[in-house]
Motif scaffolding. Structure first.
Motif, PDB file in Angstrom:
ATOM      1  N   ILE A 138      -4.371   1.353   5.629  1.00 19.28           N
ATOM      2  CA  ILE A 138      -3.269   1.943   5.957  1.00 19.28           C
ATOM      3  C   ILE A 138      -3.318   3.324   5.770  1.00 19.28           C
ATOM      4  O   ILE A 138      -3.634   3.963   4.679  1.00 19.28           O
ATOM      5  N   MET A 139      -3.316   4.274   6.644  1.00 20.66           N
ATOM      6  CA  MET A 139      -3.328   5.711   6.741  1.00 20.66           C
ATOM      7  C   MET A 139      -1.912   6.152   6.619  1.00 20.66           C
ATOM      8  O   MET A 139      -1.118   5.837   7.353  1.00 20.66           O
ATOM      9  N   THR A 140      -1.766   7.075   5.546  1.00 21.42           N
ATOM     10  CA  THR A 140      -0.336   7.653   5.502  1.00 21.42           C
ATOM     11  C   THR A 140      -0.764   9.150   5.307  1.00 21.42           C
ATOM     12  O   THR A 140      -1.897   9.606   5.504  1.00 21.42           O
ATOM     13  N   SER A 141       0.383   9.938   5.118  1.00 25.21           N
ATOM     14  CA  SER A 141       0.070  11.515   4.910  1.00 25.21           C
ATOM     15  C   SER A 141       0.641  11.720   3.570  1.00 25.21           C
ATOM     16  O   SER A 141       1.161  11.128   2.956  1.00 25.21           O
ATOM     17  N   GLU A 142       0.197  13.235   3.089  1.00 25.23           N
ATOM     18  CA  GLU A 142       0.854  13.554   1.826  1.00 25.23           C
ATOM     19  C   GLU A 142       2.218  13.629   1.869  1.00 25.23           C
ATOM     20  O   GLU A 142       3.001  13.154   0.929  1.00 25.23           O
ATOM     21  N   ILE A 143       2.903  13.565   3.087  1.00 23.60           N
ATOM     22  CA  ILE A 143       4.450  13.477   2.981  1.00 23.60           C
ATOM     23  C   ILE A 143       5.104  12.004   2.568  1.00 23.60           C
ATOM     24  O   ILE A 143       6.058  11.845   2.050  1.00 23.60           O
ATOM     25  N   ASN A 144       4.053  11.261   3.473  1.00 17.09           N
ATOM     26  CA  ASN A 144       4.991   9.716   3.278  1.00 17.09           C
ATOM     27  C   ASN A 144       4.460   8.704   2.621  1.00 17.09           C
ATOM     28  O   ASN A 144       4.681   7.479   2.372  1.00 17.09           O
ATOM     29  N   ASP A 145       3.076   9.067   1.866  1.00 16.84           N
ATOM     30  CA  ASP A 145       2.336   8.309   1.014  1.00 16.84           C
ATOM     31  C   ASP A 145       3.025   7.380   0.151  1.00 16.84           C
ATOM     32  O   ASP A 145       3.102   6.097   0.134  1.00 16.84           O
ATOM     33  N   GLU A 146       3.891   8.288  -1.013  1.00 19.80           N
ATOM     34  CA  GLU A 146       4.368   7.669  -1.973  1.00 19.80           C
ATOM     35  C   GLU A 146       5.409   6.404  -1.662  1.00 19.80           C
ATOM     36  O   GLU A 146       5.551   5.320  -1.894  1.00 19.80           O
ATOM     37  N   GLN A 147       6.353   7.055  -0.507  1.00 22.04           N
ATOM     38  CA  GLN A 147       7.193   5.948   0.005  1.00 22.04           C
ATOM     39  C   GLN A 147       6.793   4.768   0.668  1.00 22.04           C
ATOM     40  O   GLN A 147       7.324   3.684   0.521  1.00 22.04           O
ATOM     41  N   THR A 148       5.736   4.871   1.270  1.00 19.69           N
ATOM     42  CA  THR A 148       5.036   3.850   2.042  1.00 19.69           C
ATOM     43  C   THR A 148       4.674   2.871   0.970  1.00 19.69           C
ATOM     44  O   THR A 148       4.934   1.587   1.061  1.00 19.69           O
ATOM     45  N   ARG A 149       3.904   3.243   0.085  1.00 17.99           N
ATOM     46  CA  ARG A 149       3.266   2.428  -0.790  1.00 17.99           C
ATOM     47  C   ARG A 149       4.384   1.671  -1.819  1.00 17.99           C
ATOM     48  O   ARG A 149       4.475   0.523  -1.730  1.00 17.99           O
ATOM     49  N   ALA A 150       5.441   2.514  -1.946  1.00 19.66           N
ATOM     50  CA  ALA A 150       6.560   1.727  -2.848  1.00 19.66           C
ATOM     51  C   ALA A 150       7.334   0.837  -1.941  1.00 19.66           C
ATOM     52  O   ALA A 150       7.673  -0.299  -2.574  1.00 19.66           O
ATOM     53  N   PHE A 151       7.468   1.218  -0.800  1.00 25.79           N
ATOM     54  CA  PHE A 151       8.208   0.188   0.151  1.00 25.79           C
ATOM     55  C   PHE A 151       7.434  -1.097   0.220  1.00 25.79           C
ATOM     56  O   PHE A 151       7.957  -2.218   0.163  1.00 25.79           O
ATOM     57  N   LEU A 152       6.018  -0.895   0.583  1.00 27.63           N
ATOM     58  CA  LEU A 152       5.286  -2.155   0.803  1.00 27.63           C
ATOM     59  C   LEU A 152       5.495  -3.012  -0.493  1.00 27.63           C
ATOM     60  O   LEU A 152       5.480  -4.258  -0.310  1.00 27.63           O
ATOM     61  N   GLU A 153       5.224  -2.278  -1.514  1.00 31.08           N
ATOM     62  CA  GLU A 153       5.187  -3.217  -2.800  1.00 31.08           C
ATOM     63  C   GLU A 153       6.535  -3.763  -3.035  1.00 31.08           C
ATOM     64  O   GLU A 153       6.545  -5.095  -3.414  1.00 31.08           O
ATOM     65  N   GLU A 154       7.427  -2.963  -2.901  1.00 30.98           N
ATOM     66  CA  GLU A 154       9.010  -3.668  -3.030  1.00 30.98           C
ATOM     67  C   GLU A 154       9.114  -4.868  -2.301  1.00 30.98           C
ATOM     68  O   GLU A 154       9.832  -5.809  -2.742  1.00 30.98           O
ATOM     69  N   LYS A 155       8.521  -4.806  -1.178  1.00 26.63           N
ATOM     70  CA  LYS A 155       8.974  -5.958  -0.232  1.00 26.63           C
ATOM     71  C   LYS A 155       7.590  -7.069  -0.192  1.00 26.63           C
ATOM     72  O   LYS A 155       7.512  -7.774   0.607  1.00 26.63           O
ATOM     73  N   ASN A 156       6.658  -6.885  -1.362  1.00 24.71           N
ATOM     74  CA  ASN A 156       5.863  -7.862  -1.539  1.00 24.71           C
ATOM     75  C   ASN A 156       4.888  -8.005  -0.436  1.00 24.71           C
ATOM     76  O   ASN A 156       4.500  -8.930   0.152  1.00 24.71           O
ATOM     77  N   TYR A 157       4.637  -6.731   0.377  1.00 20.14           N
ATOM     78  CA  TYR A 157       3.743  -6.739   1.489  1.00 20.14           C
ATOM     79  C   TYR A 157       4.168  -7.768   2.353  1.00 20.14           C
ATOM     80  O   TYR A 157       3.483  -8.389   3.511  1.00 20.14           O
ATOM     81  N   PHE A 158       5.458  -8.189   2.716  1.00 16.84           N
ATOM     82  CA  PHE A 158       5.897  -9.067   3.634  1.00 16.84           C
ATOM     83  C   PHE A 158       5.074 -10.217   3.640  1.00 16.84           C
ATOM     84  O   PHE A 158       4.849 -10.692   4.638  1.00 16.84           O
ATOM     85  N   GLY A 159       4.453 -10.658   2.498  1.00 22.57           N
ATOM     86  CA  GLY A 159       3.808 -12.059   2.669  1.00 22.57           C
ATOM     87  C   GLY A 159       2.266 -11.791   2.677  1.00 22.57           C
ATOM     88  O   GLY A 159       1.670 -12.647   2.734  1.00 22.57           O
ATOM     89  N   TYR A 160       1.978 -10.593   2.939  1.00 22.13           N
ATOM     90  CA  TYR A 160       0.451 -10.355   3.203  1.00 22.13           C
ATOM     91  C   TYR A 160      -0.253 -10.296   1.712  1.00 22.13           C
ATOM     92  O   TYR A 160       0.361  -9.750   0.752  1.00 22.13           O
ATOM     93  N   ASP A 161      -1.656 -10.798   1.493  1.00 23.45           N
ATOM     94  CA  ASP A 161      -2.272 -10.743   0.415  1.00 23.45           C
ATOM     95  C   ASP A 161      -2.754  -9.237  -0.067  1.00 23.45           C
ATOM     96  O   ASP A 161      -3.279  -8.731   0.543  1.00 23.45           O
ATOM     97  N   LYS A 162      -2.109  -8.547  -1.135  1.00 23.86           N
ATOM     98  CA  LYS A 162      -2.104  -7.262  -1.155  1.00 23.86           C
ATOM     99  C   LYS A 162      -3.642  -6.900  -1.852  1.00 23.86           C
ATOM    100  O   LYS A 162      -3.899  -5.647  -1.493  1.00 23.86           O
ATOM    101  N   GLU A 163      -4.301  -7.739  -2.102  1.00 18.23           N
ATOM    102  CA  GLU A 163      -5.726  -7.551  -2.298  1.00 18.23           C
ATOM    103  C   GLU A 163      -6.579  -7.090  -1.062  1.00 18.23           C
ATOM    104  O   GLU A 163      -7.594  -6.558  -1.145  1.00 18.23           O
ATOM    105  N   PHE A 164      -5.701  -7.410   0.300  1.00 17.58           N
ATOM    106  CA  PHE A 164      -6.581  -7.216   1.197  1.00 17.58           C
ATOM    107  C   PHE A 164      -5.906  -5.795   1.729  1.00 17.58           C
ATOM    108  O   PHE A 164      -6.082  -5.442   2.992  1.00 17.58           O
ATOM    109  N   VAL A 165      -5.220  -4.984   1.024  1.00 23.38           N
ATOM    110  CA  VAL A 165      -4.499  -3.980   1.531  1.00 23.38           C
ATOM    111  C   VAL A 165      -4.940  -2.635   0.950  1.00 23.38           C
ATOM    112  O   VAL A 165      -5.156  -2.451  -0.263  1.00 23.38           O
ATOM    113  N   PHE A 166      -5.579  -1.572   1.642  1.00 25.53           N
ATOM    114  CA  PHE A 166      -6.107  -0.372   1.250  1.00 25.53           C
ATOM    115  C   PHE A 166      -5.221   0.811   1.753  1.00 25.53           C
ATOM    116  O   PHE A 166      -5.170   0.838   3.003  1.00 25.53           O
TER     117      PHE A 166
END
Ligand code: UTP
Length: 410
Positions: free
Chosen positions: A148-176
């Protein structure tokens, strides 16, 4: 302390306004600002000076580029799917989500993927993407590495959101995650904008830098270890985006070409999408504003519009060939945008109208750098529902209608 060479460069390029408030900064602010200035690429000034020549060459020869049509794909579907599933099971394909944009047209103040497109229930754009990927995982039994490509502006929020939502059921070992680079904003008269007394006005440098950012983030060796040979790159804002679907993967690999692009039939000759063509013998994408009247009216041998296939920002690239593309050979485009800045008095201004230029490289230019491209037609109503605007064309409303048309509960 500002280095002598930096001060000299700032003077040489007539950018002295950048130091106007320097003495007002405290020690830490000075350190941060100096770092920004050291990293500032003054070559953008040359690009600005040559802006009228970008992308234009009278001698360019354009020709249509045929697509593999939906009917042709149907005839070979079994064979394509078989090849695709095999490659996916061998982990030969990674997915790259381009989520570094600012989504200014939508006017949503968080990362676009966090937008809730649901009506009666919560349904986030990121969730739509992951649900579609899980469809493929369910067929193959294997996770597709997702970068997942983020920018300096939205990196933190994107990571925190996906973490909070448990990657919507995707295995986080496969998310970079990896972060794209930033580029400065510039006024119409060639001065870099500042956003605060000790900060330049920077924004993500376009979606063309995704592969160089992957290299910078040291992800190539990770891909090699996993056996990934191909990347399916796609945009965040299409809520019907099919990712790494076996037929597309198989068709691309069997074509023998180093790249492929999903396309849809245009709804109007002047629709605002990039169009597949051949430019000087190589596959290419011509932007809607570069299409001449003659090209818009041209017909193929079957009497159909010859430049009829628009790209939907879903491409596959073979890594081997991408590694040979040099970052420096990518065209930097200059786009007029609204750029927040501070005025001569140091007051913050958020302009209502475009007030300068941003510099971007575009993924579509990569197609022209590779020798050939499979143009792969998909059904528009099934795979293309972009959320670009608040209202009207390609908006929240049109995307909701298309989700319902496809039986997605919203
Ligand atoms: P767009 O061209 O629609 O740009 O991006 P945008 O920034 O999202 O939206 P506007 O133009 O400000 O309204 C197409 C895709 O490319 C990604 C976006 O996140 C989207 O998936 N992108 C764009 C990046 O990843 N980085 C960028 O610098 C620009």
């Amino acid at each position: 302390m500002l280095s002598e060479s930096l001060i000299e460069k700032i003077n040489q390029y007539n950018q002295n306004h950048l130091l106007k408030f320097y003495d007002e900064l405290d020690v830490n602010q000075k350190i941060d600002y100096e770092k920004q200035l050291e990293q500032l690429d003054f070559d953008y000034i040359e690009i600005y000076k040559n802006k009228d020549k970008i992308g234009q060459n009278e001698e360019d020869v354009y020709l249509p580029l045929e697509a593999m049509t939906i009917d042709e794909i149907e005839e070979q579907r079994n064979q394509f799917e078989e090849a695709g599933i095999k490659a996916l099971k061998e982990c030969k394909v990674g997915a790259v989500l381009l989520a570094g944009g600012q989504g200014t047209r939508l006017g949503f103040d968080k990362p676009k993927g966090m937008f809730n497109i649901g009506v009666n229930k919560e349904l986030y754009i990121f969730e739509r993407i992951i649900t579609n990927m899980l469809d493929v995982v369910n067929i193959t039994g294997c996770y597709i590495p997702l970068f997942i490509m983020t920018s300096e502006i939205n990196d933190e929020q994107t990571r925190a959101f996906l973490e909070e939502k448990n990657y919507f059921g995707y295995d986080k070992e496969f998310v970079f995650f990896f972060v794209q680079s930033m580029a400065p904003g510039m006024s119409y008269d060639g001065k870099f904008y500042m956003e605060a007394k000790g900060r330049l006005s920077l924004s993500p440098n376009g979606n063309g830098g995704w592969f160089s950012s992957i290299i910078k983030a040291d992800l190539i060796s990770k891909m090699e270890k996993m056996g990934v040979e191909w990347l399916n790159v796609f945009s965040v804002d299409n809520v019907l985006q099919r990712i790494a679907d076996p037929a597309y993967v198989g068709a691309t690999i069997l074509s023998g070409y180093p790249s492929s692009a999903k396309v849809v039939k245009k709804v109007r000759p002047d629709e605002r999408v990039g169009v597949m063509c051949r430019k000087n013998g190589r596959p290419s994408i011509v932007e809607y504003y570069e299409l001449t009247d003659e090209m818009m009216q041209a017909k193929d041998s079957k009497g159909e519009p010859a430049y009829n296939y628009g790209v939907i920002l879903n491409y596959m690239f073979r890594i081997k060939e991408l590694l040979q593309i040099s970052d420096n050979s990518m065209t930097t485009h200059i786009v007029e945008k609204k750029i927040p800045y501070i005025n001569e008095k140091g007051e913050f201004v958020s302009p209502k109208e475009p007030n300068g230029y941003k510099f971007e490289t575009l993924i579509l230019d990569m197609i022209n750098m590779l020798d050939d491209c499979l143009v792969y037609e998909v059904e528009r109503k099934r795979e293309f529902a972009p959320v670009k605007n608040k209202e009207g064309v390609d908006s929240i409303e049109t995307a909701r209608e298309l989700l319902q048309y496809n039986g997605v509960e919203i």
